[in-house]
Design an enzyme around this catalytic site. Sequence first.
Site, mmCIF file in Angstrom:
data_model
loop_
_atom_site.group_PDB
_atom_site.id
_atom_site.type_symbol
_atom_site.label_atom_id
_atom_site.label_comp_id
_atom_site.label_asym_id
_atom_site.label_seq_id
_atom_site.Cartn_x
_atom_site.Cartn_y
_atom_site.Cartn_z
ATOM 1 N N ASP A 59 78.098 54.035 29.239
ATOM 2 C CA ASP A 59 77.789 55.456 29.122
ATOM 3 C C ASP A 59 77.764 55.886 27.663
ATOM 4 O O ASP A 59 78.775 55.801 26.966
ATOM 5 C CB ASP A 59 78.861 56.263 29.876
ATOM 6 C CG ASP A 59 78.593 57.758 29.847
ATOM 7 O OD1 ASP A 59 77.925 58.248 30.778
ATOM 8 O OD2 ASP A 59 79.035 58.443 28.896
ATOM 9 N N TYR A 64 76.834 61.194 20.726
ATOM 10 C CA TYR A 64 77.890 60.271 20.253
ATOM 11 C C TYR A 64 77.458 59.522 18.982
ATOM 12 O O TYR A 64 78.264 58.860 18.354
ATOM 13 C CB TYR A 64 78.260 59.230 21.326
ATOM 14 C CG TYR A 64 78.717 59.804 22.641
ATOM 15 C CD1 TYR A 64 79.051 61.152 22.779
ATOM 16 C CD2 TYR A 64 78.804 59.000 23.781
ATOM 17 C CE1 TYR A 64 79.449 61.671 23.998
ATOM 18 C CE2 TYR A 64 79.219 59.519 24.992
ATOM 19 C CZ TYR A 64 79.529 60.849 25.096
ATOM 20 O OH TYR A 64 79.918 61.353 26.305
ATOM 21 N N LYS A 89 72.432 60.810 27.440
ATOM 22 C CA LYS A 89 72.436 62.254 27.745
ATOM 23 C C LYS A 89 71.677 63.027 26.675
ATOM 24 O O LYS A 89 71.788 62.713 25.485
ATOM 25 C CB LYS A 89 73.874 62.784 27.819
ATOM 26 C CG LYS A 89 74.820 61.916 28.608
ATOM 27 C CD LYS A 89 76.202 62.499 28.737
ATOM 28 C CE LYS A 89 77.173 61.449 29.235
ATOM 29 N NZ LYS A 89 77.729 60.591 28.181
ATOM 30 N N HIS A 122 73.263 66.853 28.978
ATOM 31 C CA HIS A 122 74.681 66.753 28.604
ATOM 32 C C HIS A 122 75.464 68.011 28.989
ATOM 33 O O HIS A 122 76.578 67.919 29.518
ATOM 34 C CB HIS A 122 74.783 66.492 27.089
ATOM 35 C CG HIS A 122 76.032 65.787 26.689
ATOM 36 N ND1 HIS A 122 76.081 64.892 25.654
ATOM 37 C CD2 HIS A 122 77.289 65.841 27.166
ATOM 38 C CE1 HIS A 122 77.309 64.432 25.525
ATOM 39 N NE2 HIS A 122 78.066 64.999 26.430
HETATM 40 P P1 NDP Z 1 89.402 58.888 28.667
HETATM 41 O O1 NDP Z 1 89.993 59.793 29.669
HETATM 42 O O2 NDP Z 1 88.626 57.701 29.117
HETATM 43 O O3 NDP Z 1 90.564 58.444 27.709
HETATM 44 C C1 NDP Z 1 90.346 57.670 26.585
HETATM 45 C C2 NDP Z 1 91.679 57.590 25.846
HETATM 46 O O4 NDP Z 1 92.642 56.930 26.661
HETATM 47 C C3 NDP Z 1 91.570 56.807 24.566
HETATM 48 O O5 NDP Z 1 92.435 57.445 23.644
HETATM 49 C C4 NDP Z 1 92.093 55.421 24.947
HETATM 50 O O6 NDP Z 1 92.732 54.855 23.828
HETATM 51 C C5 NDP Z 1 93.103 55.759 26.018
HETATM 52 N N1 NDP Z 1 93.237 54.726 27.050
HETATM 53 C C6 NDP Z 1 92.248 54.124 27.751
HETATM 54 N N2 NDP Z 1 92.751 53.263 28.645
HETATM 55 C C7 NDP Z 1 94.091 53.306 28.512
HETATM 56 C C8 NDP Z 1 95.155 52.632 29.160
HETATM 57 N N3 NDP Z 1 94.939 51.741 30.122
HETATM 58 N N4 NDP Z 1 96.417 52.918 28.757
HETATM 59 C C9 NDP Z 1 96.650 53.808 27.768
HETATM 60 N N5 NDP Z 1 95.685 54.473 27.122
HETATM 61 C C10 NDP Z 1 94.407 54.230 27.490
HETATM 62 O O7 NDP Z 1 88.529 59.828 27.680
HETATM 63 P P2 NDP Z 1 87.051 59.899 27.145
HETATM 64 O O8 NDP Z 1 86.936 61.297 26.630
HETATM 65 O O9 NDP Z 1 86.699 58.807 26.258
HETATM 66 O O10 NDP Z 1 86.132 59.825 28.477
HETATM 67 C C11 NDP Z 1 85.542 58.629 28.929
HETATM 68 C C12 NDP Z 1 84.046 58.641 28.715
HETATM 69 O O11 NDP Z 1 83.443 59.763 29.363
HETATM 70 C C13 NDP Z 1 83.628 58.831 27.255
HETATM 71 O O12 NDP Z 1 83.848 57.668 26.485
HETATM 72 C C14 NDP Z 1 82.201 59.228 27.408
HETATM 73 O O13 NDP Z 1 81.391 58.097 27.677
HETATM 74 C C15 NDP Z 1 82.273 60.151 28.638
HETATM 75 N N6 NDP Z 1 82.406 61.581 28.262
HETATM 76 C C16 NDP Z 1 81.423 62.451 28.687
HETATM 77 C C17 NDP Z 1 81.481 63.798 28.377
HETATM 78 C C18 NDP Z 1 80.428 64.701 28.854
HETATM 79 O O14 NDP Z 1 80.398 65.874 28.417
HETATM 80 N N7 NDP Z 1 79.541 64.291 29.733
HETATM 81 C C19 NDP Z 1 82.569 64.348 27.549
HETATM 82 C C20 NDP Z 1 83.573 63.370 27.188
HETATM 83 C C21 NDP Z 1 83.482 62.056 27.561
HETATM 84 P P3 NDP Z 1 92.156 53.551 23.042
HETATM 85 O O15 NDP Z 1 90.673 53.717 22.898
HETATM 86 O O16 NDP Z 1 92.899 53.602 21.743
HETATM 87 O O17 NDP Z 1 92.548 52.378 23.892
#
Ligand code: NDP
Length: 291
Positions: A59, A64, A89, A122
């Site tokens: 995704d 981004y 998006k 988006h």
């Molecule tokens: P998430 O809810 O996926 O959380 C990501 C965070 O959690 C990072 O800080 C990561 O740290 C941490 N993390 C991941 N796995 C673990 C684990 N097993 N244990 C502990 N910490 C963990 O947030 P996102 O905002 O990134 O959402 C996911 C995806 O959704 C985005 O990457 C994007 O593709 C999409 N998105 C879409 C949006 C929209 O408007 N349509 C808006 C926001 C996101 P680390 O990386 O350091 O491991």
Amino acid sequence: MSRRGGYTTMTPTEITATRKLADGRQMPVMGFGTYLLNDQPTMNTAIQTAWDAGYRMFDTAMLYRNEDILGPAIQQLGLPREGLFLTSKVAEIVQGYDQTMKAVEGSLKRLQTDYLDLLLIHWPVREHFFDTWRALEQLKADGQVKSIGVSNYTVAHLELLATKAKEMPVVNQVEYHPYLNQQALADYDQEHDIVTEAWSPLGRRVVLDDPMLAKMAAHHNKSVAQVILRWELQHQLVTIPKSTHPERIQENANIFDFSLDIDEMTMIDLLNKNERTGDEPEIVYETGKQY
Ligand code: NDP
């Protein structure tokens, strides 16, 4: 009988499982989020780890600014295009019919592919609301995009879209986690054959410190992140966690060997506080940009 439609029975048993979309195509139940993956080595390691762990959906978004490293990562790692499901998006600043058509050309170029599996708007933007969707319908008709959907649309936005759309979105990607479970929206999506896809499925870590979830996770010998992702799948959502850490990428994929019972599902549902980590869609709709 469960409180919400879609509990437990249809739960997928492996990460490569797919959901059938209203347009007849298939979409993986779990994907990999790439927001904030912004350099080539980190992207390559993450995508390789995710691929090895079984993720097939990736995704990204124009916003981004990483389509131009995701595309090269896929090429450099030699991943087969036909085995991938790529989502991008349309950003707020390029909404409108002509601008969207042009912007998607840029996405395809940066991703080094001639089609997207899924293209989403988006955020809803009032000024270009119908024109942007018309562009997506055209891109699908032209074959540059296989499936079309939206992101951050409320029930009101979906109802408004239905007044003019030739076809309706097959996916609505929205913020969704135990502190914001958007029950009414997810139920509406389900009733209208729209797959709800959870962004920030781990609540950008905010939810990971929840004491009740910690107890439930210990009971299953799983992590809190795994329990949350499992809860999302058992609600028949598609989920796209992001991590830069290989061990977490694998951990998040390892959720197909346990299940939550209906009481546990309800306990997690009750954690809802309507607490957003991201923007309020209605304000983006009015102002035309994320704030
Ligand atoms: P998430 O809810 O996926 O959380 C990501 C965070 O959690 C990072 O800080 C990561 O740290 C941490 N993390 C991941 N796995 C673990 C684990 N097993 N244990 C502990 N910490 C963990 O947030 P996102 O905002 O990134 O959402 C996911 C995806 O959704 C985005 O990457 C994007 O593709 C999409 N998105 C879409 C949006 C929209 O408007 N349509 C808006 C926001 C996101 P680390 O990386 O350091 O491991």
